[in-house]
Design a protein around this motif. Structure first.
Motif, PDB file in Angstrom:
ATOM      1  N   THR A  87       0.879  -0.964   0.275  1.00 22.38           N
ATOM      2  CA  THR A  87       0.199   0.160   0.381  1.00 22.38           C
ATOM      3  C   THR A  87       1.134   1.271   0.063  1.00 22.38           C
ATOM      4  OG1 THR A  87      -0.169   0.653   2.405  1.00 22.38           O
ATOM      5  CG2 THR A  87      -2.278  -1.252   1.262  1.00 22.38           C
ATOM      6  N   LYS A  88       1.837   1.145   0.328  1.00 25.04           N
ATOM      7  CA  LYS A  88       3.231   2.079   0.505  1.00 25.04           C
ATOM      8  C   LYS A  88       3.003   2.591  -0.784  1.00 25.04           C
ATOM      9  CE  LYS A  88       7.612   3.389   1.620  1.00 25.04           C
ATOM     10  NZ  LYS A  88       8.888   3.792   1.100  1.00 25.04           N
ATOM     11  N   GLN A  89       2.558   2.892  -2.284  1.00 27.81           N
ATOM     12  CA  GLN A  89       2.724   2.874  -3.801  1.00 27.81           C
ATOM     13  C   GLN A  89       1.664   3.695  -4.291  1.00 27.81           C
ATOM     14  OE1 GLN A  89       4.743   0.174  -6.251  1.00 27.81           O
ATOM     15  NE2 GLN A  89       5.976   1.691  -6.226  1.00 27.81           N
ATOM     16  N   GLU A  90       0.663   2.335  -3.420  1.00 28.05           N
ATOM     17  CA  GLU A  90      -1.041   3.463  -3.758  1.00 28.05           C
ATOM     18  C   GLU A  90      -1.160   4.541  -2.874  1.00 28.05           C
ATOM     19  OE1 GLU A  90      -5.478   1.044  -3.380  1.00 28.05           O
ATOM     20  OE2 GLU A  90      -3.273   0.281  -2.838  1.00 28.05           O
ATOM     21  N   GLU A  91      -0.713   4.802  -1.436  1.00 32.72           N
ATOM     22  CA  GLU A  91      -0.910   5.095  -0.849  1.00 32.72           C
ATOM     23  C   GLU A  91      -0.056   7.021  -1.437  1.00 32.72           C
ATOM     24  OE1 GLU A  91      -0.745   5.684   3.685  1.00 32.72           O
ATOM     25  OE2 GLU A  91      -0.659   7.068   3.436  1.00 32.72           O
ATOM     26  N   GLU A  92       1.110   6.446  -1.837  1.00 31.84           N
ATOM     27  CA  GLU A  92       1.341   7.411  -1.966  1.00 31.84           C
ATOM     28  C   GLU A  92       1.302   8.545  -3.602  1.00 31.84           C
ATOM     29  OE1 GLU A  92       6.111   6.247  -2.500  1.00 31.84           O
ATOM     30  OE2 GLU A  92       6.016   6.986  -0.743  1.00 31.84           O
ATOM     31  N   ALA A  93       0.195   7.122  -4.394  1.00 30.12           N
ATOM     32  CA  ALA A  93      -0.265   8.258  -5.733  1.00 30.12           C
ATOM     33  C   ALA A  93      -1.910   8.847  -5.645  1.00 30.12           C
ATOM     34  CB  ALA A  93      -0.725   6.250  -6.670  1.00 30.12           C
ATOM     35  N   LEU A  94      -2.411   8.053  -3.908  1.00 37.23           N
ATOM     36  CA  LEU A  94      -3.605   8.687  -3.857  1.00 37.23           C
ATOM     37  C   LEU A  94      -3.333   9.853  -3.359  1.00 37.23           C
ATOM     38  CD1 LEU A  94      -5.148   5.573  -2.276  1.00 37.23           C
ATOM     39  CD2 LEU A  94      -6.245   6.723  -4.153  1.00 37.23           C
ATOM     40  N   ARG A  95      -1.794   9.832  -2.633  1.00 29.64           N
ATOM     41  CA  ARG A  95      -1.940  11.535  -1.479  1.00 29.64           C
ATOM     42  C   ARG A  95      -1.344  12.136  -2.650  1.00 29.64           C
ATOM     43  NH1 ARG A  95      -3.488  11.620   3.361  1.00 29.64           N
ATOM     44  NH2 ARG A  95      -2.629   9.580   4.362  1.00 29.64           N
ATOM     45  N   SER A  96      -0.718  11.659  -3.700  1.00 24.35           N
ATOM     46  CA  SER A  96      -0.770  13.141  -4.890  1.00 24.35           C
ATOM     47  C   SER A  96      -1.769  13.649  -5.601  1.00 24.35           C
ATOM     48  CB  SER A  96       0.270  12.794  -5.871  1.00 24.35           C
ATOM     49  OG  SER A  96       1.084  11.030  -5.972  1.00 24.35           O
TER      50      SER A  96
END
Ligand SMILES: [Zn+2]
Length: 291
Positions: free
Chosen positions: A200-209
């Motif tokens: 989820t690290k990458q997914e969360e980063e993408a969602l935050r951007s």
């Protein structure tokens, strides 16, 4: 003062739309003749609709982030609970094993006492063969009797001790089994947690951007209201669709007139019970399609 003017304008606009709509049903060609004001209203409607679509998308992105947080949020707690439980059981196991050791030693001590008493009885019996008078005989007999009672007492303690040892042995075995089971659970949960963290690290980063990108397209005042509502809402929902005539956030019924207003997209409408921003489900669909 400025607010009052706006309200008045809106009311007038609403009235004229209604009148126009009625005319349009009777004589469709009339509406085409007043193309200019209608086009203006349409573009204004579009603006509100666009704002609502933008808010819906922002909400959806935040909901995805909330979901990730929930997934992660429960696991560390479960891992901690299991670690505490195992630690507690290991302390209990240690105490049981120490108790057990003490009991084994106590039994050994009693066995040694019996051996000693038996040796003394042998000695006294030998002495009985060489007694010189009745007094001596009576004394020796009493000693033998006393040592016999001591043996009985020790035997009783040994029996009790052995029962305790057996009982503890069973508890130790079952506790060890439970600890082993919990360890398997713990390992699985630890693995799951590190997997989710990684995934989820990458997914969360993408969602935050994505949140940052979406926020840029929303006016500050509206964004402020959105954040305020979201913070106050238990489920983190600031924008909700109407579902079966009810608010999708608090499930209270929405009056028919408000539903009509909502479909018109002339202003942003909030639920009068929970304060959440209400959206037409069709608009949410649209937001999805163009996402
Ligand atoms: Zn509501």
């Amino acid at each position: 003062m400025a607010k009052e003017t706006t309200t008045k304008k809106t009311t007038t606009a609403k009235k004229s739309t209604k009148a126009k709509a009625e005319t349009a049903v009777a004589e469709p060609e009339v509406s085409t003749t007043v193309a200019t004001p209608e086009a203006n209203i349409n573009s204004a409607d579009r603006t509100i609709a666009d704002k609502l679509i933008a808010l819906s998308r922002l909400q959806e992105t935040f909901t995805k982030i909330d979901h990730i947080k929930t997934l992660r949020g429960e696991l560390p707690l479960e891992v901690q609970d299991l670690e505490d439980e195992i630690e507690g059981m290991e302390t209990r196991l240690k105490h049981l094993e120490e108790d057990s050791k003490r009991q084994v030693q106590a039994v050994a001590t009693e066995k040694a006492k019996i051996q000693k008493a038996q040796d003394r009885i042998e000695q006294f019996k030998e002495q009985l063969n060489n007694v010189k008078n009745n007094r001596e005989y009576d004394n020796l007999s009493k000693e033998i009797e006393f040592q016999g009672l001591e043996i009985e007492l020790s035997q009783k303690r040994i029996n009790e001790g052995n029962t305790e040892i057996q009982h503890r042995k069973e508890r130790i075995a079952s506790l060890k089994e439970t600890i082993a089971e919990r360890r398997v659970d713990l390992e699985a949960k630890q693995e799951e947690l590190s997997r989710i963290k990684g995934e989820t690290k990458q997914e969360e980063e993408a969602l935050r951007s994505e949140v940052i990108r979406l926020e840029e397209g929303i006016e500050e005042r509206l964004l402020h209201a959105f954040n305020r509502i979201r913070e106050g809402a238990r489920n983190g929902l600031a924008v909700v669709p109407i579902d079966r005539d009810a608010c999708g956030g608090c499930f209270n019924k929405i009056p028919p007139q408000r539903q009509v207003d909502l479909k018109l997209h002339k202003k942003i409408i909030v639920c009068e019970y929970c304060g959440r921003i209400l959206v037409d489900p069709e608009l949410v669909e649209e937001a999805h399609q163009h996402n």
